[in-house]
Design a protein around this motif. Structure first.
Motif, PDB file in Angstrom:
ATOM      1  N   LYS A   1       0.825  -1.202   0.000  1.00 23.55           N
ATOM      2  CA  LYS A   1       0.000   0.000   0.000  1.00 23.55           C
ATOM      3  C   LYS A   1       0.861   1.254   0.000  1.00 23.55           C
ATOM      4  O   LYS A   1       0.613   2.218  -0.742  1.00 23.55           O
ATOM      5  CB  LYS A   1      -0.928   0.002   1.205  1.00 23.55           C
ATOM      6  N   GLU A   2       1.864   1.274   0.843  1.00 24.74           N
ATOM      7  CA  GLU A   2       2.731   2.447   0.915  1.00 24.74           C
ATOM      8  C   GLU A   2       3.471   2.673  -0.400  1.00 24.74           C
ATOM      9  O   GLU A   2       3.624   3.815  -0.867  1.00 24.74           O
ATOM     10  CB  GLU A   2       3.727   2.273   2.071  1.00 24.74           C
ATOM     11  N   ALA A   3       3.962   1.590  -1.013  1.00 26.69           N
ATOM     12  CA  ALA A   3       4.683   1.739  -2.285  1.00 26.69           C
ATOM     13  C   ALA A   3       3.770   2.262  -3.379  1.00 26.69           C
ATOM     14  O   ALA A   3       4.163   3.137  -4.189  1.00 26.69           O
ATOM     15  CB  ALA A   3       5.293   0.396  -2.690  1.00 26.69           C
ATOM     16  N   ARG A   4       2.590   1.747  -3.411  1.00 30.51           N
ATOM     17  CA  ARG A   4       1.648   2.228  -4.441  1.00 30.51           C
ATOM     18  C   ARG A   4       1.239   3.685  -4.201  1.00 30.51           C
ATOM     19  O   ARG A   4       1.101   4.469  -5.161  1.00 30.51           O
ATOM     20  CB  ARG A   4       0.431   1.322  -4.463  1.00 30.51           C
ATOM     21  N   GLU A   5       1.028   4.054  -2.953  1.00 31.95           N
ATOM     22  CA  GLU A   5       0.677   5.444  -2.664  1.00 31.95           C
ATOM     23  C   GLU A   5       1.805   6.393  -3.053  1.00 31.95           C
ATOM     24  O   GLU A   5       1.562   7.488  -3.605  1.00 31.95           O
ATOM     25  CB  GLU A   5       0.340   5.596  -1.184  1.00 31.95           C
ATOM     26  N   ALA A   6       3.049   5.988  -2.804  1.00 26.81           N
ATOM     27  CA  ALA A   6       4.187   6.843  -3.183  1.00 26.81           C
ATOM     28  C   ALA A   6       4.260   7.003  -4.691  1.00 26.81           C
ATOM     29  O   ALA A   6       4.543   8.109  -5.214  1.00 26.81           O
ATOM     30  CB  ALA A   6       5.474   6.229  -2.638  1.00 26.81           C
ATOM     31  N   LEU A   7       4.039   5.913  -5.418  1.00 25.60           N
ATOM     32  CA  LEU A   7       4.082   6.001  -6.870  1.00 25.60           C
ATOM     33  C   LEU A   7       2.928   6.867  -7.423  1.00 25.60           C
ATOM     34  O   LEU A   7       3.107   7.626  -8.402  1.00 25.60           O
ATOM     35  CB  LEU A   7       4.018   4.595  -7.464  1.00 25.60           C
ATOM     36  N   THR A   8       1.768   6.778  -6.762  1.00 19.72           N
ATOM     37  CA  THR A   8       0.638   7.608  -7.198  1.00 19.72           C
ATOM     38  C   THR A   8       0.929   9.077  -6.970  1.00 19.72           C
ATOM     39  O   THR A   8       0.605   9.949  -7.827  1.00 19.72           O
ATOM     40  CB  THR A   8      -0.632   7.177  -6.441  1.00 19.72           C
ATOM     41  N   ARG A   9       1.516   9.395  -5.827  1.00 19.01           N
ATOM     42  CA  ARG A   9       1.872  10.794  -5.567  1.00 19.01           C
ATOM     43  C   ARG A   9       2.887  11.301  -6.591  1.00 19.01           C
ATOM     44  O   ARG A   9       2.811  12.442  -7.055  1.00 19.01           O
ATOM     45  CB  ARG A   9       2.431  10.934  -4.152  1.00 19.01           C
ATOM     46  N   PHE A  10       3.813  10.472  -6.942  1.00 16.73           N
ATOM     47  CA  PHE A  10       4.801  10.858  -7.957  1.00 16.73           C
ATOM     48  C   PHE A  10       4.114  11.141  -9.299  1.00 16.73           C
ATOM     49  O   PHE A  10       4.449  12.119  -9.994  1.00 16.73           O
ATOM     50  CB  PHE A  10       5.839   9.737  -8.096  1.00 16.73           C
ATOM     51  N   ARG A  11       3.208  10.315  -9.676  1.00 15.31           N
ATOM     52  CA  ARG A  11       2.512  10.519 -10.942  1.00 15.31           C
ATOM     53  C   ARG A  11       1.665  11.792 -10.912  1.00 15.31           C
ATOM     54  O   ARG A  11       1.578  12.529 -11.921  1.00 15.31           O
ATOM     55  CB  ARG A  11       1.639   9.312 -11.248  1.00 15.31           C
ATOM     56  N   ASN A  12       1.018  12.019  -9.751  1.00 16.81           N
ATOM     57  CA  ASN A  12       0.190  13.222  -9.650  1.00 16.81           C
ATOM     58  C   ASN A  12       1.044  14.479  -9.689  1.00 16.81           C
ATOM     59  O   ASN A  12       0.663  15.497 -10.273  1.00 16.81           O
ATOM     60  CB  ASN A  12      -0.659  13.204  -8.390  1.00 16.81           C
TER      61      ASN A  12
ATOM     62  N   PHE B   1       9.135  -5.001  -5.027  1.00 20.88           N
ATOM     63  CA  PHE B   1       9.550  -5.837  -3.893  1.00 20.88           C
ATOM     64  C   PHE B   1       8.403  -6.045  -2.905  1.00 20.88           C
ATOM     65  O   PHE B   1       8.216  -7.144  -2.363  1.00 20.88           O
ATOM     66  CB  PHE B   1      10.739  -5.185  -3.183  1.00 20.88           C
ATOM     67  N   ALA B   2       7.629  -4.999  -2.685  1.00 24.80           N
ATOM     68  CA  ALA B   2       6.487  -5.129  -1.777  1.00 24.80           C
ATOM     69  C   ALA B   2       5.454  -6.101  -2.331  1.00 24.80           C
ATOM     70  O   ALA B   2       4.866  -6.910  -1.584  1.00 24.80           O
ATOM     71  CB  ALA B   2       5.867  -3.756  -1.533  1.00 24.80           C
ATOM     72  N   GLU B   3       5.261  -6.063  -3.626  1.00 30.24           N
ATOM     73  CA  GLU B   3       4.295  -6.989  -4.224  1.00 30.24           C
ATOM     74  C   GLU B   3       4.776  -8.435  -4.143  1.00 30.24           C
ATOM     75  O   GLU B   3       3.990  -9.350  -3.872  1.00 30.24           O
ATOM     76  CB  GLU B   3       4.050  -6.576  -5.677  1.00 30.24           C
ATOM     77  N   GLN B   4       6.088  -8.681  -4.348  1.00 29.70           N
ATOM     78  CA  GLN B   4       6.620 -10.045  -4.231  1.00 29.70           C
ATOM     79  C   GLN B   4       6.540 -10.547  -2.786  1.00 29.70           C
ATOM     80  O   GLN B   4       6.221 -11.712  -2.551  1.00 29.70           O
ATOM     81  CB  GLN B   4       8.071 -10.069  -4.727  1.00 29.70           C
ATOM     82  N   SER B   5       6.864  -9.687  -1.818  1.00 24.78           N
ATOM     83  CA  SER B   5       6.755 -10.084  -0.403  1.00 24.78           C
ATOM     84  C   SER B   5       5.316 -10.421  -0.050  1.00 24.78           C
ATOM     85  O   SER B   5       5.046 -11.379   0.679  1.00 24.78           O
ATOM     86  CB  SER B   5       7.275  -8.962   0.489  1.00 24.78           C
ATOM     87  N   TYR B   6       4.435  -9.649  -0.560  1.00 23.12           N
ATOM     88  CA  TYR B   6       3.025  -9.924  -0.295  1.00 23.12           C
ATOM     89  C   TYR B   6       2.597 -11.262  -0.909  1.00 23.12           C
ATOM     90  O   TYR B   6       1.846 -12.028  -0.299  1.00 23.12           O
ATOM     91  CB  TYR B   6       2.168  -8.792  -0.849  1.00 23.12           C
ATOM     92  N   THR B   7       3.104 -11.544  -2.098  1.00 20.56           N
ATOM     93  CA  THR B   7       2.776 -12.834  -2.731  1.00 20.56           C
ATOM     94  C   THR B   7       3.289 -14.002  -1.884  1.00 20.56           C
ATOM     95  O   THR B   7       2.586 -15.005  -1.677  1.00 20.56           O
ATOM     96  CB  THR B   7       3.386 -12.890  -4.137  1.00 20.56           C
TER      97      THR B   7
END
Length: 545
Positions: free
Chosen positions: A365-376, A473-479
């Motif tokens: 969640k944190e990684a995705r939120e950071a990437l979304t902020r970057f895109r915005n 990496f966060a997505e692989q750990s979650y998997t």
């Protein structure tokens, strides 16, 4: 028949032999003893005779230079070669008869002593035959002696010559003293009475008990952690020694005793026999829980084999059915306890996987939120694709600019400066150059190739790549955490520990307890050991005094 020399006068003669028909058949050992003693006595008599004769001759000679008066009847005796007086034939015969009577007397004493020493029912030894007159005694051949001859008792002082020695009576038996009676009474009170009392109680009062046996072990399954599950599957394992120790301790705990008492009423089962008749082996109901636990340890035995991890259970009761019921209840409660341990272990494993899954999910969640902020912030969905698109537009504009410049050069060669086509081409070149400047500004290159801030484009790409790697990496750990959690949930559906029953509770047909002979032997042994220790201590203390 020969005549006894003691009955006639000095001139009485005897050939010294008895008739063979009158001589009884004697035992070899007694005859040998009698002959040996007769020979010793004969030698002693000859030695006394030589001493007596030598002394009289020496007295007859007297001192040199002095005349010794001779007794009457010896005057006119002839002297021998050695200067001593030669005895007359009558004197020689008288001395010979005296020696013969002395030998017969000694032989009679020896025969009487041998007769007193021989066992009952054995014939007496024959009296040795006297030698004929004028003949030396014949030597007797030596015979083997089966037993060592007893020493001849010494002649008591004051005994007259010629009298038979009196045989001494056997020594009186020593009387028992007080300490001997004390040892006897101590043996009775310490050894005999307790042993007899134990035997009477074991065979008259003790109640028969029946035993039921069961054998079981614990099997386990080992589960790997969530991260290890990414490289393989869970492995199955054997029994754990710690689980066996836990179950062994639980079977002897107060909790187990109280729980089984609530289920089958242990107090009632173990108090079915008469406690008044058998107060030692029967439970005295109701009693406290401590009394019940103490009696449980006497009636239920759990044997653990550390090498194989097998538990053997032996439950006793006063009926075969009660013993089997107790054994079955123990096995059932053991299975419940092992299942509870297994559930606790499964919950621990599931909780760990669930916590790991939650942590990895927060990372994603944190990684995705950071990437979304970057895109915005940068108005870029995919910077790499945007850059490629902008670079394509810029390339096309530059290509159009080059073509327009070529057309302008051609027009200038064929037309004048006032030609509307030349003006139109120049206006097209200005528009294309303006568009190229705008596109370069979007890419952060400023105005043209020599832009003021050429690092802006690299920083943008670096920041995006960092965010992208962290999200990946966060997505692989979650998997991985999700796979571990799913495996833990699947394992929780099965038993990871279970109780394997090798021997089901048996039903006895014969009473094996109490072991009467074993208990009696132990009581007798330890009682005798205590008595021996006390006796040795008493005598050791007495000797030190």
């Amino acid at each position: 028949m020969s005549h006894n020399p003691n009955e006639g006068g000095p001139g009485a003669k005897s050939d010294g032999h008895d008739s063979p028909a009158e001589t009884p058949r004697e035992d070899k050992s007694v005859l040998s003893l009698a002959e040996r003693k007769a020979a010793i006595a004969k030698a002693q008599a000859e030695k006394a005779e030589r001493m007596h004769g030598g002394g009289s001759d020496h007295a007859a000679q007297g001192a040199p230079g002095k005349s010794t008066p001779r007794p009457a009847g010896q005057a006119g005796q002839q002297l021998g070669p050695n200067g001593r007086p030669q005895p007359s034939p009558e004197e020689v015969e008288r001395r010979r008869q005296m020696r013969q009577r002395e030998r017969e007397r000694i032989a009679a004493q020896v025969a009487a002593q041998a007769k007193a020493a021989q066992p009952q029912g054995q014939q007496p030894a024959a009296k040795p035959a006297a030698q004929p007159q004028g003949q030396p005694p014949k030597p007797q051949p030596a015979k083997p002696q089966p037993a060592k001859p007893q020493a001849q008792p010494a002649k008591p002082q004051g005994q007259a010559k010629g009298e038979a020695p009196s045989v001494k009576s056997a020594p009186a038996r020593s009387q028992l003293r007080k300490r001997h009676w004390a040892l006897v009474f101590a043996f009775l009170y310490i050894v005999a009475i307790p042993t007899l009392a134990t035997a009477w109680y074991m065979w008259e009062r003790a109640t028969d008990r029946y035993a039921s046996e069961a054998g079981l072990s614990i099997r386990t399954q080992e589960i790997k952690s969530a991260i290890e599950l990414l490289g393989g599957v869970a492995e199955l394992g054997g029994g754990s020694s710690s689980d066996v120790d836990i179950l062994h301790q639980y079977l002897q705990s107060q909790e187990m005793v109280a729980h089984i008492d609530d289920l089958i009423d242990l107090r009632g089962i173990w108090s079915k026999a008469d406690a008044q008749q058998d107060p030692i082996f029967v439970y005295h109901a109701p009693g406290s829980i401590e009394d019940l636990v103490s009696y449980w340890e006497r009636m239920v035995h759990v044997y653990k084999d550390s090498g194989t991890g097998i538990l053997n259970i032996e439950a006793q009761a006063f009926t075969p059915e009660d013993a089997q019921l107790i054994s079955q209840t123990i096995v059932s409660e053991s299975s419940i306890m092992i299942n509870r341990l297994s559930q606790d272990a499964q919950e621990d494993a599931t909780r760990y996987a669930r916590e790991e899954l939650e942590v990895t999910l927060e990372r994603v969640k944190e990684a995705r939120e950071a990437l979304t902020r970057f895109r915005n912030e940068h108005q870029l969905v995919d910077p790499e694709a945007s850059i490629q698109s902008q670079m394509g537009i810029l390339s096309q504009l530059q290509s159009q600019l080059a073509n327009t410049l070529i057309e302008l050069d051609l027009l200038r060669q064929t037309a004048g400066e006032t030609d509307p086509r030349v003006e139109q081409a120049e206006r097209r070149i200005e528009v294309i150059q303006l568009r190229i400047a705008e596109e370069r500004a979007k890419l952060g290159l400023g105005g043209g190739v020599s832009a003021e801030n050429p690092e802006l484009f690299a920083d943008l790409i670096g920041e995006y790549e960092g965010l992208a790697v962290e999200r990946e990496f966060a997505e692989q750990s979650y998997t991985a955490a999700r796979a571990a959690y799913d495996s833990a949930v699947a394992e929780s559906q099965r038993q990871s520990r279970y109780l394997a029953i090798h021997v089901r509770p048996t039903l006895a047909e014969t009473a094996e307890f109490p072991q009467r002979m074993t208990i009696l032997a132990l009581v007798a042994f330890f009682a005798f050991l205590a008595w021996a220790v006390i006796a040795l201590a008493y005598y050791a203390f007495k000797d030190r005094r």
